[in-house]
Design an enzyme around this catalytic site. Structure first.
Site, PDB file in Angstrom:
ATOM      1  CE  LYS A  52      20.581  55.428  38.084  1.00  0.00           C
ATOM      2  NZ  LYS A  52      20.523  55.797  36.651  1.00  0.00           N
TER       3      LYS A  52
ATOM      4  CB  THR B 208       9.605  57.237  35.581  1.00  0.00           C
ATOM      5  OG1 THR B 208       9.054  56.095  34.896  1.00  0.00           O
ATOM      6  CG2 THR B 208       8.814  57.481  36.850  1.00  0.00           C
TER       7      THR B 208
ATOM      8  N   GLY C 130      13.444  58.678  31.312  1.00  0.00           N
ATOM      9  CA  GLY C 130      14.640  59.511  31.339  1.00  0.00           C
ATOM     10  C   GLY C 130      15.082  59.980  32.710  1.00  0.00           C
ATOM     11  CB  THR C 131      14.209  59.062  36.225  1.00  0.00           C
ATOM     12  OG1 THR C 131      14.277  57.665  35.932  1.00  0.00           O
ATOM     13  CG2 THR C 131      12.776  59.498  36.357  1.00  0.00           C
ATOM     14  N   GLY C 132      16.977  58.502  34.867  1.00  0.00           N
ATOM     15  CA  GLY C 132      18.390  58.197  35.106  1.00  0.00           C
ATOM     16  C   GLY C 132      19.310  59.163  34.370  1.00  0.00           C
ATOM     17  CB  CYS C 133      19.231  60.505  30.883  1.00  0.00           C
ATOM     18  SG  CYS C 133      18.992  58.945  30.034  1.00  0.00           S
TER      19      CYS C 133
HETATM   20  N1  LIG Z   1       8.921  57.368  41.639  1.00  0.00           N
HETATM   21  C1  LIG Z   1       9.975  58.085  42.030  1.00  0.00           C
HETATM   22  N2  LIG Z   1       9.860  59.013  43.013  1.00  0.00           N
HETATM   23  C2  LIG Z   1      10.928  59.737  43.407  1.00  0.00           C
HETATM   24  N3  LIG Z   1      12.154  59.600  42.875  1.00  0.00           N
HETATM   25  C3  LIG Z   1      12.336  58.700  41.908  1.00  0.00           C
HETATM   26  C4  LIG Z   1      11.265  57.887  41.425  1.00  0.00           C
HETATM   27  N4  LIG Z   1      11.741  57.078  40.423  1.00  0.00           N
HETATM   28  C5  LIG Z   1      13.042  57.388  40.290  1.00  0.00           C
HETATM   29  N5  LIG Z   1      13.424  58.334  41.179  1.00  0.00           N
HETATM   30  C6  LIG Z   1      14.752  58.936  41.301  1.00  0.00           C
HETATM   31  O1  LIG Z   1      15.196  59.207  39.977  1.00  0.00           O
HETATM   32  C7  LIG Z   1      16.604  58.996  39.860  1.00  0.00           C
HETATM   33  C8  LIG Z   1      16.858  57.967  38.762  1.00  0.00           C
HETATM   34  O2  LIG Z   1      16.624  56.673  39.283  1.00  0.00           O
HETATM   35  P1  LIG Z   1      16.185  55.397  38.459  1.00  0.00           P
HETATM   36  O3  LIG Z   1      16.520  54.226  39.304  1.00  0.00           O
HETATM   37  O4  LIG Z   1      14.770  55.561  38.007  1.00  0.00           O
HETATM   38  O5  LIG Z   1      17.114  55.503  37.182  1.00  0.00           O
HETATM   39  P2  LIG Z   1      17.047  54.737  35.799  1.00  0.00           P
HETATM   40  O6  LIG Z   1      16.328  53.439  35.979  1.00  0.00           O
HETATM   41  O7  LIG Z   1      18.432  54.691  35.308  1.00  0.00           O
HETATM   42  O8  LIG Z   1      16.164  55.669  34.867  1.00  0.00           O
HETATM   43  P3  LIG Z   1      15.926  55.548  33.257  1.00  0.00           P
HETATM   44  O9  LIG Z   1      16.443  54.225  32.802  1.00  0.00           O
HETATM   45  O10 LIG Z   1      14.458  55.727  33.063  1.00  0.00           O
HETATM   46  O11 LIG Z   1      16.645  56.699  32.652  1.00  0.00           O
HETATM   47  C9  LIG Z   1      17.067  58.586  41.246  1.00  0.00           C
HETATM   48  O12 LIG Z   1      17.509  59.731  41.948  1.00  0.00           O
HETATM   49  C10 LIG Z   1      15.809  58.006  41.891  1.00  0.00           C
HETATM   50  O13 LIG Z   1      15.844  58.050  43.297  1.00  0.00           O
HETATM   51  C1  LIG Z   2      18.817  57.214  23.931  1.00  0.00           C
HETATM   52  C2  LIG Z   2      18.423  56.729  25.269  1.00  0.00           C
HETATM   53  N1  LIG Z   2      19.342  56.752  26.264  1.00  0.00           N
HETATM   54  C3  LIG Z   2      19.010  56.333  27.500  1.00  0.00           C
HETATM   55  C4  LIG Z   2      17.746  55.847  27.771  1.00  0.00           C
HETATM   56  C5  LIG Z   2      17.402  55.309  29.152  1.00  0.00           C
HETATM   57  O1  LIG Z   2      16.419  56.034  29.745  1.00  0.00           O
HETATM   58  C6  LIG Z   2      16.808  55.829  26.704  1.00  0.00           C
HETATM   59  N2  LIG Z   2      15.539  55.374  26.884  1.00  0.00           N
HETATM   60  N3  LIG Z   2      17.188  56.262  25.475  1.00  0.00           N
END
Ligand SMILES: Nc1ncnc2c1ncn2[C@@H]1O[C@H](COP(=O)(O)OP(=O)(O)OP(=O)(O)O)[C@@H](O)[C@H]1O
Ligand SMILES: Cc1ncc(CO)c(N)n1
Length: 281
Positions: free
Chosen positions: A176, A210, A212-215
């Protein structure tokens, strides 16, 4: 009578409601699948950071997995914060015991505020036990670097890291791009075991909300897989879902605010373009 697809999240609880189990269940609900949950740890957390982590015992995780697996027909699942090697091993064992498919592994390591959500010694357990049963692994850039030891600085090192993750046994990986340096785009790079690769590109939204974007992204992929979408399409929908969730911020909390899990449905209901996601082969 067709039954609702049943999904599972194995993850940590975020008291702030924007990440972890809470983000996953909200996303499942929004996408029309039934969500069950196995809690691996309770975090005291809000938009400004994590103040405490209380991991569940391996037995508490195992009995939750048993309760879910012995009753529900889980057609897709995701893992999030797993914290330690014992919880990782219980999770991998249950996946095998119940013959669960469509396993999405989000290798959660560090919260946005810097808290460690995966012990150092758990990385090896993740690589050894969980990647081989994963249909899809969804690291962000720093997580892909930790899993492989390869610094990701350009498209060729990103490809190399993705190949390395497949070599550990995962059937596909999406690296990502939220942490990427491109100010214009957020790009997610998919590589599958058959050598096929796709790049999902959206505009980068200038927002600090942002959390929780990854979850949320991985939960959306999981929901779509449970609904029978093919992997490449499920990732496309997830990218649209997270784009909508970032586009219509909730403006709550004083730190990294949560994304808006309800935005995708609103966008669809208004029959607006969900998000302009470009796909490159
Ligand atoms: N500023 C942004 N604008 C558009 N899309 C974004 C942005 N930030 C993240 N994304 C999208 O969000 C999704 C999650 O990516 P990201 O790399 O942020 O995950 P993450 O770091 O695991 O998130 P977290 O740890 O906060 O849960 C991907 O599809 C990414 O392209
Ligand atoms: C519990 C939990 N899982 C995943 C993440 C990563 O976003 C967070 N901040 N907290």
């Amino acid at each position: 009578m067709s039954r609702i697809p049943q999904t599972l999240t194995i993850a940590g609880s975020d008291s702030g409601g924007g990440a972890g189990i809470q983000a996953d269940l909200k996303t499942f609900q929004e996408l029309g699948v039934y969500g069950t949950s196995v809690v691996t740890a309770v975090t005291a957390q809000n938009t400004t950071g994590v103040t405490a982590i209380y991991p569940m015992s391996a037995q508490a995780v195992q009995t939750q997995l048993e309760a879910v697996g012995s009753d529900f027909k889980i057609t897709a699942l995701k893992t999030g914060m797993l914290f330690n090697p014992e919880i990782i091993k219980e999770t991998a064992a249950a996946i095998q015991r119940f013959n669960w498919r469509n396993v999405v592994v989000d290798p959660v390591m560090i919260a946005k505020g810097g808290a460690n959500l995966l012990q150092q010694e758990a990385v090896e357990a993740l690589n050894r036990h969980l990647l081989p049963v994963a249909l899809l692994v969804t690291p962000n850039i720093p997580e892909a670097e930790v899993l492989t030891g390869i610094p990701i600085t350009d498209v060729s090192s990103r490809r190399l890291a993705a190949e390395e993750i497949l070599a550990m046994g995962a059937k596909s990986v999406v690296i990502k791009g939220g942490h990427g340096t491109d100010p214009q785009y957020a790009e997610d790079y998919l590589l599958q075991a058959n050598g096929e690769s796709l790049l999902y590109r959206s505009a980068r939204i200038a927002t600090g909300q942002t959390h929780g974007t990854g979850c949320t992204f991985a939960a959306a992929v999981t929901a779509q897989l449970a609904r029978g979408q093919e992997l490449q399409d499920a990732i496309h929908t997830a990218k649209q879902f997270i784009h909508a969730a970032l586009s219509e911020p909730l403006n709550i909390g004083s730190g990294h605010g949560p994304t808006n899990h309800a935005a995708y449905k609103t966008v669809l209901a208004e029959s607006k373009e969900a998000a302009n996601i470009e796909i490159f082969r």
